[in-house]
Design a protein around this motif. Structure first.
Motif, mmCIF file in Angstrom:
data_model
loop_
_atom_site.group_PDB
_atom_site.id
_atom_site.type_symbol
_atom_site.label_atom_id
_atom_site.label_comp_id
_atom_site.label_asym_id
_atom_site.label_seq_id
_atom_site.Cartn_x
_atom_site.Cartn_y
_atom_site.Cartn_z
ATOM 1 N N LYS A 201 -6.267 -1.067 2.237
ATOM 2 C CA LYS A 201 -6.177 0.218 2.903
ATOM 3 C C LYS A 201 -4.933 0.935 2.404
ATOM 4 N N ILE A 202 -5.108 2.100 1.791
ATOM 5 C CA ILE A 202 -4.009 2.812 1.156
ATOM 6 C C ILE A 202 -3.346 3.766 2.145
ATOM 7 N N GLU A 203 -2.031 3.686 2.219
ATOM 8 C CA GLU A 203 -1.241 4.583 3.047
ATOM 9 C C GLU A 203 -0.636 5.664 2.149
ATOM 10 N N ARG A 204 0.349 6.399 2.664
ATOM 11 C CA ARG A 204 1.045 7.373 1.821
ATOM 12 C C ARG A 204 1.778 6.633 0.697
ATOM 13 N N ILE A 205 1.510 7.019 -0.548
ATOM 14 C CA ILE A 205 2.059 6.283 -1.694
ATOM 15 C C ILE A 205 3.171 7.071 -2.382
ATOM 16 N N VAL A 206 4.287 6.403 -2.609
ATOM 17 C CA VAL A 206 5.327 6.902 -3.507
ATOM 18 C C VAL A 206 5.140 6.173 -4.831
ATOM 19 N N THR A 207 5.056 6.920 -5.925
ATOM 20 C CA THR A 207 4.898 6.272 -7.227
ATOM 21 C C THR A 207 6.145 6.453 -8.069
ATOM 22 N N VAL A 208 6.451 5.430 -8.844
ATOM 23 C CA VAL A 208 7.595 5.441 -9.755
ATOM 24 C C VAL A 208 7.056 5.583 -11.175
ATOM 25 N N GLY A 209 7.494 6.650 -11.863
ATOM 26 C CA GLY A 209 7.019 6.917 -13.207
ATOM 27 C C GLY A 209 7.819 6.160 -14.255
ATOM 28 N N PHE B 281 -5.254 12.075 -9.037
ATOM 29 C CA PHE B 281 -3.996 12.149 -8.295
ATOM 30 C C PHE B 281 -3.147 13.334 -8.794
ATOM 31 N N ASP B 282 -1.843 13.107 -8.998
ATOM 32 C CA ASP B 282 -0.953 14.145 -9.523
ATOM 33 C C ASP B 282 -0.498 13.784 -10.936
ATOM 34 N N HIS B 283 -1.389 13.154 -11.699
ATOM 35 C CA HIS B 283 -0.989 12.603 -12.988
ATOM 36 C C HIS B 283 -0.670 13.658 -14.036
ATOM 37 N N SER B 284 -1.212 14.862 -13.894
ATOM 38 C CA SER B 284 -0.817 15.948 -14.804
ATOM 39 C C SER B 284 0.660 16.259 -14.634
ATOM 40 N N GLN B 285 1.125 16.308 -13.384
ATOM 41 C CA GLN B 285 2.533 16.567 -13.100
ATOM 42 C C GLN B 285 3.413 15.437 -13.624
ATOM 43 N N ILE B 286 2.957 14.200 -13.459
ATOM 44 C CA ILE B 286 3.734 13.052 -13.927
ATOM 45 C C ILE B 286 3.885 13.088 -15.445
ATOM 46 N N ILE B 287 2.815 13.448 -16.153
ATOM 47 C CA ILE B 287 2.882 13.543 -17.616
ATOM 48 C C ILE B 287 3.858 14.639 -18.028
ATOM 49 N N ARG B 288 3.785 15.798 -17.368
ATOM 50 C CA ARG B 288 4.717 16.888 -17.698
ATOM 51 C C ARG B 288 6.160 16.452 -17.504
ATOM 52 N N LYS B 289 6.433 15.756 -16.395
ATOM 53 C CA LYS B 289 7.790 15.269 -16.138
ATOM 54 C C LYS B 289 8.207 14.247 -17.190
ATOM 55 N N PRO C 92 0.792 -1.236 0.000
ATOM 56 C CA PRO C 92 0.000 0.000 0.000
ATOM 57 C C PRO C 92 0.824 1.285 0.000
ATOM 58 N N TYR C 93 2.149 1.160 -0.148
ATOM 59 C CA TYR C 93 3.020 2.329 -0.068
ATOM 60 C C TYR C 93 3.677 2.694 -1.405
ATOM 61 N N VAL C 94 3.664 1.774 -2.364
ATOM 62 C CA VAL C 94 4.396 1.975 -3.617
ATOM 63 C C VAL C 94 3.494 1.674 -4.808
ATOM 64 N N SER C 95 3.541 2.562 -5.805
ATOM 65 C CA SER C 95 2.777 2.331 -7.028
ATOM 66 C C SER C 95 3.658 2.623 -8.238
ATOM 67 N N VAL C 96 3.163 2.274 -9.409
ATOM 68 C CA VAL C 96 3.826 2.604 -10.676
ATOM 69 C C VAL C 96 2.797 3.298 -11.572
ATOM 70 N N ASP C 97 3.265 4.259 -12.362
ATOM 71 C CA ASP C 97 2.405 4.949 -13.334
ATOM 72 C C ASP C 97 3.154 5.031 -14.661
ATOM 73 N N PHE D 217 11.701 7.033 -15.094
ATOM 74 C CA PHE D 217 12.208 8.382 -15.317
ATOM 75 C C PHE D 217 12.156 9.279 -14.089
ATOM 76 N N HIS D 218 11.317 8.987 -13.100
ATOM 77 C CA HIS D 218 11.242 9.870 -11.931
ATOM 78 C C HIS D 218 10.368 9.206 -10.872
ATOM 79 N N SER D 219 10.617 9.570 -9.622
ATOM 80 C CA SER D 219 9.772 9.120 -8.511
ATOM 81 C C SER D 219 9.034 10.317 -7.935
#
Length: 235
Positions: free
Chosen positions: A104-112, A147-155, A9-14, A79-81
């Motif tokens: 149950k989702i906790e604070r998630i760090v995603t790897v782009g 989520f913050d997917h606009s930022q991830i796309i820009r990056k 519940p702490y790590v995702s990929v996009d 390319f970025h976390s």
């Protein structure tokens, strides 16, 4: 009895998957169809999800992309976390993810992850509550993505721009096997967010050793048909 895989519940990929339609650069998005407060609410997100405890990040990215789009054997590159404390965005997004994964989702760090593919690759998504479609990257700023997917796309776009600055031949992955210089210029401008002078651009790319001039012209052109070129792979 098959053991149920446990989510982390702490790590995702996009995955930022980019394709070129002959005029514009496009990004592949998942559209969620959510029933909320007795009304249907549709919104868009990148192909992504939390990972399983027993898989590494690269495996997770390939699995999630395949499950959500049907795309297989796509060369994905990290390319970025993204790990801002509030990056889960709207509480509704967190609730949707919890309901989807039954976790149950906790604070998630995603790897782009980012990938360049031909836009004619077949997209397959057999789901009543989700669909996968291509969207012009120029329209991303006007969309209310999850989520913050606009930022991830820009990056991701910034990463591709730097990537192609070092290895410009990678652009050919987005073009058909035979293409016009106009298509190549439009792709170059889409990636670099610029507008090239036609003559200067043609003069520059004709110096590329990987560009092969063909004795063929585009078919069914409304005006004078343009000459076709191809990318030489056997250098």
């Amino acid at each position: 009895m098959m053991k149920t895989r446990q989510y982390n519940p702490y790590v995702s990929v996009d995955c930022v998957v980019l394709g070129f339609d002959g005029k514009d650069l496009n990004v592949l998005l998942i559209e969620r169809h959510i029933r909320e407060n007795d009304s249907n609410y549709n919104d868009k997100k990148l192909p992504g999800s939390i990972i399983y405890m027993d898989e590494n990040l690269d495996e997770a990215a390939s699995r999630v992309l395949m499950e959500l789009t049907g795309l297989k054997n796509i060369p994905l590159s990290q390319f970025h976390s993204f790990g801002e404390p509030g990056r889960s965005g709207n509480p509704r997004d967190r609730l949707w993810l919890e309901n989807t994964t039954h976790t149950k989702i906790e604070r998630i760090v995603t790897v782009g992850y980012v990938a360049l593919i031909k836009i004619n690759r077949k997209i397959m998504l057999d789901s009543e509550d989700k669909s996968a479609n291509w969207y012009n990257v120029r329209e991303i700023g006007k969309m209310n993505l999850a989520f913050d997917h606009s930022q991830i796309i820009r990056k991701g776009l910034e990463n591709i721009k730097r990537w192609l600055g070092v290895e410009p031949d990678l652009m050919f992955k987005l073009l058909p096997r035979k293409f016009t210089l106009s298509q190549l210029r439009l792709l170059y401008d889409a990636v670099n967010q610029t507008t090239s002078d036609v003559r200067n651009f043609q003069k520059k790319v004709k110096q590329w050793k990987s560009l092969v001039r063909l004795d063929e012209f585009e078919k069914n052109a409304a005006h004078r048909p343009a000459r076709l070129y191809k990318y030489k792979t056997d250098r």
